[in-house]
Motif scaffolding. Structure first.
Motif, short mmCIF file in Angstrom:
data_model
loop_
_atom_site.label_atom_id
_atom_site.label_comp_id
_atom_site.label_asym_id
_atom_site.label_seq_id
_atom_site.Cartn_x
_atom_site.Cartn_y
_atom_site.Cartn_z
N SER A 113 12.17 1.36 -0.36
CA SER A 113 10.93 1.60 0.39
C SER A 113 9.75 1.11 -0.45
N TRP A 114 8.70 0.69 0.23
CA TRP A 114 7.45 0.36 -0.44
C TRP A 114 6.32 0.53 0.56
N ASP A 118 3.95 1.76 5.33
CA ASP A 118 5.19 1.85 4.54
C ASP A 118 6.29 1.07 5.24
N ARG A 119 7.10 0.41 4.44
CA ARG A 119 8.27 -0.29 4.98
C ARG A 119 9.50 0.33 4.34
N ASN A 120 10.32 1.00 5.14
CA ASN A 120 11.45 1.78 4.65
C ASN A 120 12.77 1.21 5.14
N GLU A 121 13.72 1.15 4.24
CA GLU A 121 15.07 0.73 4.59
C GLU A 121 15.84 2.01 4.99
N GLN A 162 6.28 2.09 8.98
CA GLN A 162 5.62 3.36 9.25
C GLN A 162 4.13 3.20 8.98
N TYR A 163 3.30 3.62 9.96
CA TYR A 163 1.85 3.51 9.85
C TYR A 163 1.26 4.92 9.83
#
Length: 405
Positions: free
Chosen positions: A358-359, A382-385, A394-395
Motif C-alpha cells: 500500500s502507498w 491511497d492505493r492498496n493491494e 481509496q480517496y
C-alpha cells in the motif's frame, strides 16, 4: 621625501586593491549563500578571515552556520563579535534566531534582555520576548510583556496577534468534532467516520476523552477512547491511549504507549507500541518517530512494525509541515507506504491483508479562525493491494472543527 611619498602611495594602492578584493570575495560569499551553497560560502569566508579579521565576513559566517543548523559554530562566531558590536540589533537578532531555531527559548530570552536594556524602545525585541515566554508556558509574564508593546503602539498588528495567541493559550478546554468520508474505486461502499472529543490542559499535560462512530461494511459502531500527553520531567513527555468497543468494526480493546524525548538541535524522538484486540485476532505494533524542527518547518518519519509467525510487516509515514503565524496554522504533506496498514487511522482488523502493498499521500491544512476556533482538513489518496496483484484506490476527505474555551 619623494621616496616616502612613493611608499605611502604604493601602500595606499595595495590596501585599496586588497579592500576591493575582500569586498568582491564578500559579495561572492553572499551569492553562494543565496544559492544555498553553504559549504563553498563557508570555505571562502574562512579564506578571507585568514587574511583579515573582517567583522562583516565573520558575521556572515555565523549566519551560514545558523542556516545550516550548526548552532554551536554560529554561537562561537557571534560571541567573537559581541565586544566590537555591543549595540548591534542585527547581531542580537542573529543570536536570537540561533536559540529560537535550536529550541532553547530561555537562552533566547537572555539574549533579548541584554539588548532590551540598551534599546528599551525597540518593540520588536519585546514582541519576540513575549513569544518565547509564551512558549515556556509563562503566560502572565508574556501577557505583561506584550501589553507594554500595545501601550506604546496600539496599532501593531503583530503585537495584537501575539496577544491573541497568549490569551488563547490560557484556555484549558477544547471541544472538537470530526467527519471523515472514504470512497473507493471498486464496488466497496463508502466508509463514514466521525468523533466528538473533549480535551483539557492540566499542570502536567493534556488529557482527552473521545467517542468515535463509524459506518463500514454496512454496519454501525461506537468506540470510547481516552488519550493523554503528560510530562513528568523536563525534556520529554508520554503519550498513552486506551479504548473499548462492543462493535465488530472496532477492536474490542486497544491501548498504546509512547515516550517522546527532546534532543539537541531541535530533534525529537519517540518509541512505543500499539495493541488491538479483536474478536478473532490481536495486533501488536511497534512504532516510534524521529522529528526535526527547522525554522518554520517540521519533518518527521514514523515506522510501524508487526511481527507475526516469523513474518514481518511494516509501514512508514513521512510528514512535513510549514507553520505560519501560530502552531495551529500550517500546511503539510503526509506520505505513507509499506505492507502494514495504518492501524491508528483505520482502527480495523486488517490481518487478512498482511504483507500486501500500500502507498498513499495526504495534503493537510489547518487554520486558526479568530482566537478560539480552529478548522483543519485532509485530502488523501491511497492505493492498496487487497488481493495479490489486485489494487483498489481509496480517496479520503477529512474535516475537523475545534473550539477552545
Amino acid at each position: 621625501m619623494n621616496k616616502i611619498a612613493t611608499i605611502i602611495v604604493f601602500t595606499l594602492l595595495v590596501l585599496d586593491c586588497f579592500s576591493q578584493s575582500t569586498e568582491s570575495s564578500y559579495e561572492q560569499v553572499k551569492q553562494l549563500a543565496k544559492e544555498k551553497k553553504y559549504d563553498q560560502a563557508e570555505k571562502l569566508c574562512k579564506e578571507i578571515l585568514a587574511k583579515t579579521d573582517d567583522g562583516d565576513v565573520r558575521f556572515y559566517l555565523g549566519l551560514i552556520y545558523s542556516w545550516s543548523g550548526r548552532y554551536d559554530d554560529a554561537r562561537n562566531e557571534f560571541q567573537k563579535l559581541e565586544q566590537t558590536r555591543p549595540n548591534s540589533l542585527e547581531l542580537t537578532n542573529a543570536q536570537y534566531n540561533v536559540e529560537y531555531w535550536s529550541g532553547d527559548y530561555s537562552a533566547a530570552i537572555t539574549i533579548l534582555d541584554k539588548s532590551i536594556s540598551k534599546n528599551p524602545n525597540e518593540l520588536d525585541l519585546l514582541i519576540k520576548k513575549a513569544k518565547m515566554l509564551n512558549n515556556l508556558g509563562k503566560r502572565k509574564e508574556a501577557s505583561a510583556t506584550i501589553e507594554k508593546v500595545l501601550n506604546k503602539d496600539p496599532a501593531s498588528l503583530e503585537a495584537r496577534l501575539v496577544y491573541a495567541q497568549i490569551k488563547n493559550s490560557n484556555t484549558q478546554n477544547t471541544i472538537s468534532a470530526n467527519f471523515t468520508y472514504d470512497f473507493f474505486s471498486d464496488s466497496t461502499n463508502p466508509w463514514y467516520f466521525s468523533y466528538l472529543q473533549y480535551s483539557r490542559k492540566t499542570r502536567i499535560g493534556t488529557v482527552i476523552g473521545r467517542v468515535n462512530y463509524a459506518n463500514r461494511f454496512n454496519s454501525n459502531g461506537f468506540q470510547a477512547e481516552a488519550d493523554s500527553y503528560l510530562s513528568f520531567w523536563k525534556g520529554g513527555y508520554t503519550y498513552a491511549n486506551i479504548g473499548f468497543s462492543g462493535s465488530s468494526i472496532f477492536p474490542d480493546f486497544r491501548c498504546g504507549l509512547e515516550y517522546y524525548h527532546n534532543l539537541p538541535h531541535s530533534f525529537e524522538a519517540s518509541l512505543g507500541f500499539r495493541y488491538m484486540k479483536f474478536s478473532s485476532s490481536d495486533v501488536l505494533l511497534y512504532t516510534g518517530t524521529v522529528g526535526k524542527y527547522y525554522k518554520s518547518y517540521w519533518f518527521s518519519i514514523r515506522p510501524q512494525f508487526r511481527f507475526r509467525n516469523g513474518d514481518v510487516s511494516y509501514s512508514f509515514k513521512l510528514a512535513s509541515r510549514r507553520y505560519f503565524s501560530d502552531p495551529e496554522t500550517y500546511i503539510g504533506v503526509e506520505v505513507n507506504f509499506g505492507t502494514a496498514p495504518d492501524f491508528d487511522h483505520q482502527n480495523i482488523d486488517y490481518s487478512y491483508l498482511a504483507r500486501l502493498k500500500s502507498w498513499g499521500a495526504k495534503i493537510v491544512y489547518s487554520q486558526r479562525l479568530g482566537q478560539l476556533w480552529v478548522i483543519s482538513s485532509k485530502v488523501g489518496f491511497d492505493r492498496n493491494e487487497i488481493i495479490k496483484n489486485s489494487y483498489r484506490n481509496q480517496y479520503t476527505l477529512d474535516v475537523t472543527i475545534a473550539k477552545s474555551f
